[in-house]
Scaffold this active site. Structure first.
Site, PDB file in Angstrom:
ATOM      1  N   ASP A   1       0.814  -1.225   0.000  1.00 47.81           N
ATOM      2  CA  ASP A   1       0.000   0.000   0.000  1.00 47.81           C
ATOM      3  C   ASP A   1       0.842   1.267   0.000  1.00 47.81           C
ATOM      4  OD1 ASP A   1      -2.240  -1.682   0.128  1.00 47.81           O
ATOM      5  OD2 ASP A   1      -2.080  -1.792   2.312  1.00 47.81           O
ATOM      6  N   GLU A   2       1.961   1.220  -0.660  1.00 43.90           N
ATOM      7  CA  GLU A   2       2.859   2.381  -0.726  1.00 43.90           C
ATOM      8  C   GLU A   2       2.389   3.413  -1.748  1.00 43.90           C
ATOM      9  OE1 GLU A   2       3.873  -0.764  -1.268  1.00 43.90           O
ATOM     10  OE2 GLU A   2       5.452  -1.312   0.152  1.00 43.90           O
TER      11      GLU A   2
ATOM     12  N   GLY B   1      -0.060  14.079  -3.312  1.00 42.04           N
ATOM     13  CA  GLY B   1      -1.514  13.999  -3.263  1.00 42.04           C
ATOM     14  C   GLY B   1      -1.953  12.738  -3.971  1.00 42.04           C
TER      15      GLY B   1
ATOM     16  N   LYS C   1      -0.494   4.262  -8.229  1.00 41.11           N
ATOM     17  CA  LYS C   1      -0.418   5.635  -8.708  1.00 41.11           C
ATOM     18  C   LYS C   1       0.846   5.846  -9.554  1.00 41.11           C
ATOM     19  CE  LYS C   1       0.519  10.174  -7.484  1.00 41.11           C
ATOM     20  NZ  LYS C   1       0.526  11.320  -6.620  1.00 41.11           N
TER      21      LYS C   1
ATOM     22  N   LYS D   1       3.123  10.068  -0.711  1.00 39.04           N
ATOM     23  CA  LYS D   1       2.313  10.538   0.416  1.00 39.04           C
ATOM     24  C   LYS D   1       3.064  11.470   1.374  1.00 39.04           C
ATOM     25  CE  LYS D   1      -1.333   7.902   1.449  1.00 39.04           C
ATOM     26  NZ  LYS D   1      -2.262   6.798   1.794  1.00 39.04           N
TER      27      LYS D   1
ATOM     28  N   GLN E   1       1.796  -6.422  -3.361  1.00 35.60           N
ATOM     29  CA  GLN E   1       2.402  -6.619  -2.036  1.00 35.60           C
ATOM     30  C   GLN E   1       3.737  -5.869  -1.994  1.00 35.60           C
ATOM     31  OE1 GLN E   1       1.009  -9.820  -3.593  1.00 35.60           O
ATOM     32  NE2 GLN E   1      -0.769  -8.766  -2.839  1.00 35.60           N
TER      33      GLN E   1
ATOM     34  N   LYS F   1       1.795   2.095  -5.125  1.00 33.25           N
ATOM     35  CA  LYS F   1       2.370   1.522  -6.353  1.00 33.25           C
ATOM     36  C   LYS F   1       1.507   1.853  -7.568  1.00 33.25           C
ATOM     37  CE  LYS F   1       2.307  -2.595  -4.397  1.00 33.25           C
ATOM     38  NZ  LYS F   1       2.048  -2.243  -3.002  1.00 33.25           N
TER      39      LYS F   1
ATOM     40  N   ALA G   1      -4.191  -8.000  -3.615  1.00 31.05           N
ATOM     41  CA  ALA G   1      -3.723  -6.637  -3.871  1.00 31.05           C
ATOM     42  C   ALA G   1      -4.906  -5.683  -3.950  1.00 31.05           C
ATOM     43  CB  ALA G   1      -2.945  -6.597  -5.186  1.00 31.05           C
ATOM     44  N   GLY G   2      -4.666  -4.452  -3.524  1.00 33.14           N
ATOM     45  CA  GLY G   2      -5.669  -3.397  -3.688  1.00 33.14           C
ATOM     46  C   GLY G   2      -4.931  -2.190  -4.215  1.00 33.14           C
ATOM     47  N   HIS G   3      -5.088  -1.895  -5.492  1.00 32.56           N
ATOM     48  CA  HIS G   3      -4.317  -0.840  -6.145  1.00 32.56           C
ATOM     49  C   HIS G   3      -5.254   0.289  -6.560  1.00 32.56           C
ATOM     50  CE1 HIS G   3      -0.807  -3.792  -7.196  1.00 32.56           C
ATOM     51  NE2 HIS G   3      -1.008  -3.643  -5.905  1.00 32.56           N
ATOM     52  N   THR G   4      -5.022   1.464  -5.984  1.00 33.92           N
ATOM     53  CA  THR G   4      -5.937   2.589  -6.191  1.00 33.92           C
ATOM     54  C   THR G   4      -5.356   3.643  -7.120  1.00 33.92           C
ATOM     55  OG1 THR G   4      -6.386   2.277  -3.850  1.00 33.92           O
ATOM     56  CG2 THR G   4      -7.464   4.148  -4.907  1.00 33.92           C
TER      57      THR G   4
HETATM   58  P1  GDP Z   1      -0.748   0.213  -3.604  1.00 32.80           P
HETATM   59  O1  GDP Z   1      -1.345  -1.046  -3.081  1.00 32.80           O
HETATM   60  O2  GDP Z   1       0.714   0.300  -3.345  1.00 32.80           O
HETATM   61  O3  GDP Z   1      -1.084   0.487  -5.043  1.00 32.80           O
HETATM   62  O4  GDP Z   1      -1.386   1.398  -2.754  1.00 32.80           O
HETATM   63  P2  GDP Z   1      -2.942   1.563  -2.333  1.00 32.80           P
HETATM   64  O5  GDP Z   1      -3.693   2.008  -3.535  1.00 32.80           O
HETATM   65  O6  GDP Z   1      -3.432   0.361  -1.619  1.00 32.80           O
HETATM   66  O7  GDP Z   1      -2.845   2.691  -1.234  1.00 32.80           O
HETATM   67  C1  GDP Z   1      -2.282   3.940  -1.481  1.00 32.80           C
HETATM   68  C2  GDP Z   1      -3.345   5.024  -1.208  1.00 32.80           C
HETATM   69  O8  GDP Z   1      -2.718   6.271  -1.155  1.00 32.80           O
HETATM   70  C3  GDP Z   1      -4.397   5.134  -2.277  1.00 32.80           C
HETATM   71  O9  GDP Z   1      -5.605   5.523  -1.682  1.00 32.80           O
HETATM   72  C4  GDP Z   1      -3.864   6.232  -3.193  1.00 32.80           C
HETATM   73  O10 GDP Z   1      -4.894   6.928  -3.881  1.00 32.80           O
HETATM   74  C5  GDP Z   1      -3.200   7.126  -2.194  1.00 32.80           C
HETATM   75  N1  GDP Z   1      -2.015   7.860  -2.662  1.00 32.80           N
HETATM   76  C6  GDP Z   1      -1.036   7.432  -3.524  1.00 32.80           C
HETATM   77  N2  GDP Z   1      -0.051   8.352  -3.615  1.00 32.80           N
HETATM   78  C7  GDP Z   1      -0.405   9.362  -2.801  1.00 32.80           C
HETATM   79  C8  GDP Z   1       0.227  10.612  -2.422  1.00 32.80           C
HETATM   80  O11 GDP Z   1       1.324  10.951  -2.857  1.00 32.80           O
HETATM   81  N3  GDP Z   1      -0.459  11.387  -1.521  1.00 32.80           N
HETATM   82  C9  GDP Z   1      -1.664  11.031  -0.998  1.00 32.80           C
HETATM   83  N4  GDP Z   1      -2.255  11.833  -0.129  1.00 32.80           N
HETATM   84  N5  GDP Z   1      -2.278   9.877  -1.329  1.00 32.80           N
HETATM   85  C10 GDP Z   1      -1.650   9.055  -2.204  1.00 32.80           C
HETATM   86  P1  IMO Z   2      -0.931  -4.311  -2.178  1.00 33.93           P
HETATM   87  O1  IMO Z   2      -0.532  -4.855  -3.530  1.00 33.93           O
HETATM   88  C1  IMO Z   2      -0.793  -4.771   2.126  1.00 33.93           C
HETATM   89  C2  IMO Z   2      -0.809  -8.879   3.688  1.00 33.93           C
HETATM   90  C3  IMO Z   2      -2.007  -9.329   4.477  1.00 33.93           C
HETATM   91  C4  IMO Z   2      -1.340 -10.303   5.437  1.00 33.93           C
HETATM   92  C5  IMO Z   2      -0.265 -10.956   4.562  1.00 33.93           C
HETATM   93  C6  IMO Z   2      -0.678 -12.283   3.967  1.00 33.93           C
HETATM   94  O2  IMO Z   2      -2.213  -3.561  -2.202  1.00 33.93           O
HETATM   95  O3  IMO Z   2       0.194  -3.549  -1.561  1.00 33.93           O
HETATM   96  P2  IMO Z   2      -2.318 -12.991   2.013  1.00 33.93           P
HETATM   97  O4  IMO Z   2      -3.784 -12.781   1.817  1.00 33.93           O
HETATM   98  O5  IMO Z   2      -1.485 -12.413   0.918  1.00 33.93           O
HETATM   99  O6  IMO Z   2      -1.969 -14.422   2.287  1.00 33.93           O
HETATM  100  O7  IMO Z   2      -1.948 -12.183   3.362  1.00 33.93           O
HETATM  101  O8  IMO Z   2      -0.020 -10.042   3.513  1.00 33.93           O
HETATM  102  N1  IMO Z   2      -1.110  -8.345   2.338  1.00 33.93           N
HETATM  103  C7  IMO Z   2      -1.053  -7.045   2.017  1.00 33.93           C
HETATM  104  N2  IMO Z   2      -0.812  -5.951   2.785  1.00 33.93           N
HETATM  105  N3  IMO Z   2      -0.976  -4.635   0.806  1.00 33.93           N
HETATM  106  C8  IMO Z   2      -1.197  -5.717   0.020  1.00 33.93           C
HETATM  107  O9  IMO Z   2      -1.242  -5.634  -1.324  1.00 33.93           O
HETATM  108  C9  IMO Z   2      -1.285  -6.990   0.625  1.00 33.93           C
HETATM  109  N4  IMO Z   2      -1.506  -8.242   0.175  1.00 33.93           N
HETATM  110  C10 IMO Z   2      -1.388  -9.056   1.222  1.00 33.93           C
HETATM  111  O10 IMO Z   2      -2.615  -8.254   5.150  1.00 33.93           O
HETATM  112  O11 IMO Z   2      -0.678  -9.579   6.450  1.00 33.93           O
HETATM  113 MG    MG Z   3      -2.864  -1.677  -1.753  1.00 31.06          MG
END
Ligand code: GDP
Ligand code: IMO
Ligand code: MG
Length: 424
Positions: free
Chosen positions: A13-14, A414, A18, A330, A223, A16, A39-42
């Protein structure tokens, strides 16, 4: 070199997605190489928010071919659901390719994930319950079924019936519910196979042909480094190799094909699920980070555990992934903090250590050593050039770069697609 890899350098959730969205402009193929719908990619584009789990983040661009490569584990229901939802929003998904060699997540994998987590009690991993671990376990045990198996309907039905019966018995033995095997066979070898079939491709050949034609490829990690099954905080990890080496095995591209390797690093740290976290903040400051950073999971809605940026981890991530550059995301979330901290080292029993600990019990005992920097006390969301950033925010970025020895190429200011500062 025409291949770029994007990897998470922390616990996921860094941001990625974006960065992948940003880099998609310069690439023709965007390829998921491991993980699944855990994965949850926003992506936030023009006020519209897209939350993707399985479909590569490049899908929003008409010039991009999105590819789900061999290293991914595929839940066909989620795949079709996501494709349907994107299509309903006007996104063209017709170019999507899914590797015939990718393994399938099947109904018993979900059941095993739930049972295993239930039986772990206080030691639970906190998985996403998406069947990821059990599907990769079957792959390693050589009992898994693959996406390509769906093409031979009759044989696939037989395989499902045979495996399903054995899995049903096993689940009951473990205290779970029996499976409705005939219904599973009908659904998976029927409707699902029909609807997945058009996407099934020899993606290894596809990607090498693309390379030969001079196309540019972007490998999308899911991840992150410290969730890697080999290099992460085992057993509190996922079941694949998100690190850059996994990009090769998970796509069929060779190590010498890789060029840029971009590590995505949040300006602080979060982790979902259990496991050690040296710089974790369990106080009100942590709550503030969660609130301002909106640190709730895209997939499970769980609150993410917050903490300060940890450069011991980042230096290790640089080595494990051969990072050529860093995208620091962020940074805007820290705008209102009076002061901010960055962990630059660890101590164990009062002694400084330089290596990232290879043992979980040691990692659980380290004391972070912090550098404290004054906050910048102003919104940086509108910054687009380095000169637009306040000096104190620049000092934060400079410190990261100096400590890890890799250029910080992008700074996220942002959530929106455009909210980024590219550093020269
Ligand atoms: P991923 O799994 O690494 O793709 O990241 P996620 O999508 O799970 O979580 C990152 C969150 O931070 C999302 O809600 C993005 O819209 C948001 N985001 C990404 N880059 C930035 C940033 O530079 N600033 C802010 N405020 N939000 C960001
Ligand atoms: P993105 O791609 C954050 C974590 C779970 C748990 C561990 C194992 O959005 O960054 P799993 O279901 O994979 O066997 O769970 O890994 N986890 C994540 N944490 N971002 C993710 O994906 C994750 N995918 C799995 O919370 O701790
Ligand atoms: Mg994510």
């Amino acid at each position: 070199m025409p291949v770029t890899v994007v990897v998470g350098s922390q616990w996921g959730d860094e941001g990625k997605a974006k960065v992948i969205d940003l880099l998609s402009n310069q690439h023709d193929y965007v390829i998921r190489y491991q993980g699944g719908h855990n994965a949850g990619h926003t992506i936030v584009a023009g006020g519209e928010k897209y939350a993707l789990q399985l479909v590569p983040s490049g899908v929003l661009y008409p010039h991009v071919t999105p590819v789900i490569a061999n290293g991914v584990v595929v839940d066909p229901i989620t795949l079709l659901d996501e494709v349907g939802r994107l299509s309903a929003r006007g996104v063209d998904t017709s170019r999507l390719k899914v590797s015939s060699q990718a393994h399938l997540i099947l109904p018993w994998h979900f059941a095993h994930d739930r049972l295993a987590e239930g039986s772990r009690g206080d030691n639970k991993i906190g998985t996403t319950l998406k069947g990821i671990g059990p599907a990769y376990a079957d792959k390693a045990r050589r009992t898994g079924l693959r996406v390509g198996d769906m093409l031979d309907r009759k044989r696939f039905a037989e395989q499902l019936a045979e495996l399903g019966a054995a899995e049903s018995d096993l689940l009951v033995h473990l205290g779970g519910e029996p499976l409705d095997v005939p219904a599973i066979v009908e659904q998976y070898a029927g409707d699902l196979a029909d609807r997945v079939a058009p996407y099934i491709t020899n993606t290894v050949a596809l990607l090498h042909d693309a390379l030969a034609r001079g196309k540019r490829l972007l490998l999308e990690g899911a991840q992150a480094t410290f969730l890697d099954i080999d290099h992460g905080t085992y057993p509190y990890v996922t079941s694949s190799n998100p690190t850059a080496g996994g990009a090769c095995s998970g796509s069929g591209l060779g190590p010498r094909d890789l060029g840029r390797i971009v590590g995505i690093t949040k300006a602080y740290t979060t982790r979902v699920g259990s496991g050690p976290f040296p710089t974790e903040l369990t106080d009100a400051l942590g709550d503030t980070l969660v609130e301002i950073g909106r640190e709730f999971g895209t997939v499970t809605g769980r609150r993410r555990r917050p903490g300060w940026l940890d450069l011991v981890m980042l230096r290790h991530a640089v080595r494990l992934n051969s990072l050529t550059e860093i995208a620091l995301t962020k940074l805007d979330v820290l705008d209102t903090f009076d002061s901010v901290r960055i962990c630059t080292g660890y101590r164990v029993n009062g002694t400084a250590i330089t290596e990232y600990p290879d043992r979980l019990d040691v990692l659980g005992r380290v004391e972070p050593v912090y550098v404290e920097l004054p906050g910048w006390g102003t919104s940086i969301e509108g910054a687009r050039r380095v000169e637009d950033l306040p000096n104190r925010a620049r000092a934060f970025v400079d410190l990261v770069e100096r400590e890890v020895g890799v250029p910080v190429r992008y700074v996220g200011v942002g959530a929106d697609r455009d909210a980024v500062v590219e550093r020269p």
